[in-house]
Design a protein around this motif. Sequence first.
Motif, PDB file in Angstrom:
ATOM      1  N   ASN A  56       0.775  -1.237   0.000  1.00  0.00           N
ATOM      2  CA  ASN A  56       0.000   0.000   0.000  1.00  0.00           C
ATOM      3  C   ASN A  56       0.811   1.294   0.000  1.00  0.00           C
ATOM      4  N   ASN A  60      -0.977   4.789  -0.399  1.00  0.00           N
ATOM      5  CA  ASN A  60      -0.858   5.802   0.648  1.00  0.00           C
ATOM      6  C   ASN A  60      -0.379   7.127   0.087  1.00  0.00           C
ATOM      7  N   GLU A  64      -2.385  10.618   0.101  1.00  0.00           N
ATOM      8  CA  GLU A  64      -1.741  11.784   0.703  1.00  0.00           C
ATOM      9  C   GLU A  64      -1.804  12.992  -0.229  1.00  0.00           C
TER      10      GLU A  64
END
Length: 154
Positions: A56, A60, A64
């Motif tokens: 991930n 991520n 973000e």
Amino acid sequence: MMKILVDADSCPRDARELVLRAADRLGLPLVFAANRPIPGIGGENVAMEVCPAGENSADNRIAELAAPGDLAICRDLALAKRLLDKGVAVIDDRGRVFSRDSISELLSLRDFTVGLAENGMDYERTASYGRKERQAFANTLDRELVKISRRINE
């Protein structure tokens, strides 16, 4: 300004090329995120984010970077849900539009098919990426970019 975010690990070359052309044509920032460099990524306002190895990490990074009004392209349903929760429009590379209404059902269906596979039951895998899928993606990409642009300009 709207940007396009692409989960590049699983995105077919044809879809990447369509996104590159659309972003260039519209002058939009474009970010590809993957766990490895993807060949053919480049151009003005284009970034290739090579994320650390690990589960991930590319997802991520996309989450973000994402902000309301952006467009994301991914197949990963868990990532799609995270992005939808942030107010990001999400489509997959086959032209399917994810929505807050549909994502929970899609996640349940995915969990069910994974359970079948874990118990030795066969299930149908995603078909190859051909002209039909490319055309559906191109149409959806154009439609979503116009829709988001109109919302931003209101």
